[in-house]
Write a protein that holds these residues in place. Structure first.
Motif, mmCIF file in Angstrom:
data_model
loop_
_atom_site.group_PDB
_atom_site.id
_atom_site.type_symbol
_atom_site.label_atom_id
_atom_site.label_comp_id
_atom_site.label_asym_id
_atom_site.label_seq_id
_atom_site.Cartn_x
_atom_site.Cartn_y
_atom_site.Cartn_z
ATOM 1 N N ALA A 241 35.545 38.321 43.380
ATOM 2 C CA ALA A 241 35.451 39.229 41.973
ATOM 3 C C ALA A 241 34.441 37.820 40.104
ATOM 4 O O ALA A 241 35.236 37.851 40.230
ATOM 5 C CB ALA A 241 36.456 40.078 41.871
ATOM 6 N N GLY A 242 33.117 38.354 40.598
ATOM 7 C CA GLY A 242 33.090 37.745 39.104
ATOM 8 C C GLY A 242 32.536 37.882 37.777
ATOM 9 O O GLY A 242 31.404 39.132 38.526
ATOM 10 N N PHE A 243 33.224 37.643 37.060
ATOM 11 C CA PHE A 243 32.930 38.984 35.219
ATOM 12 C C PHE A 243 31.550 37.474 34.662
ATOM 13 O O PHE A 243 31.432 38.217 33.268
ATOM 14 C CB PHE A 243 34.044 38.876 35.112
ATOM 15 N N ASP A 244 30.674 36.785 35.440
ATOM 16 C CA ASP A 244 30.080 35.717 34.355
ATOM 17 C C ASP A 244 29.102 36.650 34.233
ATOM 18 O O ASP A 244 28.312 35.940 33.421
ATOM 19 C CB ASP A 244 29.899 34.362 34.314
ATOM 20 N N GLU A 285 36.571 35.319 41.163
ATOM 21 C CA GLU A 285 35.965 33.792 40.797
ATOM 22 C C GLU A 285 35.563 34.126 39.057
ATOM 23 O O GLU A 285 36.061 33.014 38.519
ATOM 24 C CB GLU A 285 34.505 34.741 41.653
ATOM 25 N N GLY A 286 33.850 34.037 39.093
ATOM 26 C CA GLY A 286 33.928 32.973 37.094
ATOM 27 C C GLY A 286 34.303 34.657 36.461
ATOM 28 O O GLY A 286 34.307 34.966 36.329
ATOM 29 N N LEU A 293 35.341 38.705 30.120
ATOM 30 C CA LEU A 293 36.611 38.276 31.204
ATOM 31 C C LEU A 293 37.183 39.527 31.282
ATOM 32 O O LEU A 293 37.505 40.033 32.957
ATOM 33 C CB LEU A 293 36.786 36.787 31.605
ATOM 34 N N ALA A 294 38.473 39.227 30.752
ATOM 35 C CA ALA A 294 39.216 40.151 30.415
ATOM 36 C C ALA A 294 39.077 41.578 30.099
ATOM 37 O O ALA A 294 39.831 42.557 31.178
ATOM 38 C CB ALA A 294 40.279 39.283 29.170
ATOM 39 N N ARG A 295 38.063 42.126 29.634
ATOM 40 C CA ARG A 295 37.649 43.812 29.741
ATOM 41 C C ARG A 295 37.568 43.975 30.741
ATOM 42 O O ARG A 295 37.499 45.483 31.588
ATOM 43 C CB ARG A 295 36.560 43.222 28.746
#
Length: 307
Positions: A241-244, A285-286, A293-295
């Motif tokens: 799970a990347g959030f970038d 992940e990212g 990222l937090a949201r």
């Protein structure tokens, strides 16, 4: 039962120098946001154990473990590559991150948790069989997949990777293994600069052009991932799970929002509920814009908590 939330203070002791984007503050920002939103009251916190050599050697060769051990300095930093450094605590943090993933599988498959999220660092999906790169040392999600196959006897595990960067390490480990369906979505023409042709029949790629936004991602997932996942009918879904890919993150330029991560998480949950009783193990992940990222991770976790 509550969602298992695995982490450990050791994950915040790995540092790669001042102003490095993959920093301990990523986990602090996530935990602060989850606390404010009340989500930490809806999970069962679990201390991440260190991965054993046996667990790591299922997906990495011994030479890489020895090389990483030798690279760790007694003080200061040592460099793995242009973007990836180690400090005296890196190896322990990396073992905790991989150990969290393996233990999460044990918790979910033994019925002690319906699903799990591993709030850990360093990330893992660029770590291949023979080494690490791109901020990654051990492939945490792949350690989870191998745990499910080797220790629990599963025959079909899906590894789903959404991140602005392609999970080339996971592809290196699992391409050609018919027990694993690897689905990956990422920004095209960005590190690690791979082409868009799947290397094996068990790999489903959904590269996305820069500035394509959430609608393009949703269309690609509906066209490529969801039919493949339905045919495969996984017994467990492991998520990198990347959030970038968020529009506030300058690591890439896909322009996603929290609503996109919520939608994507809901699709994965629906498949998990259809084929494996909702069993999902997700690994961070990212994601390098701290607020985004937090949201975004909170939106992903909320889907698991409310399952």
């Amino acid at each position: 039962m509550l969602t298992a939330y695995l982490s450990h203070p050791d994950c915040e002791r790995h540092v790669m120098g001042p102003d490095h984007p993959e920093c301990p503050e990523r986990l602090a920002a996530l935990n602060d946001h989850l606390l404010i939103k009340g989500l930490l009251d809806c999970v069962q916190p679990v201390d991440a154990p260190e991965a054993t050599d046996a667990q790591l050697l299922r997906v990495h060769d011994a030479a890489w473990l020895y090389r990483l051990q030798d690279l760790i300095p007694t003080e200061g930093y040592a460099r793995l590559d242009a973007d990836t450094l180690v400090n005296p605590f890196t190896l322990r943090a990396a073992r905790r991150a991989a150990g969290a993933a393996a233990h999460a599988v044990d918790l979910v498959l033994s019925g002690q948790a319906p699903n799990a999220f591993c709030a850990v660092r360093p990330p893992g999906h660029h770590a291949g069989r023979h080494g690490g790169s791109g901020f990654c040392f051990f492939n945490n999600a792949s350690v989870a997949v191998a745990q499910a196959l080797s220790e629990h006897g599963l025959q079909r595990v899906a590894l789903v990777d959404f991140d602005v960067h392609h999970g080339d390490g996971s592809e290196d480990i699992w391409a050609g293994d018919e027990r694993v369906l690897l689905c990956s979505s990422y920004q095209a023409d960005l590190f690690p600069f791979r082409d868009a042709s799947p290397p094996a029949a068990n790999v489903v790629l959904a590269p996305l052009p820069a500035r394509s936004g959430g609608p393009a991602m949703r269309a690609a997932i509906e066209t490529h991932w969801l039919p493949a996942l339905a045919r495969f009918a996984p017994e467990l879904i492991v998520v990198s799970a990347g959030f970038d890919a968020h529009r506030e993150d300058d690591m890439g330029n896909l322009g996603w929002s929290e609503a996109d991560y919520l939608w994507l998480s809901q699709q994965l949950l629906a498949q998990a509920q259809a084929s494996c009783g909702g069993r999902i193990v997700s690994c961070l992940e990212g994601g390098y814009s701290l607020s985004a990222l937090a949201r975004s991770a909170a939106a992903h976790l909320r889907v698991l908590v409310e399952a």
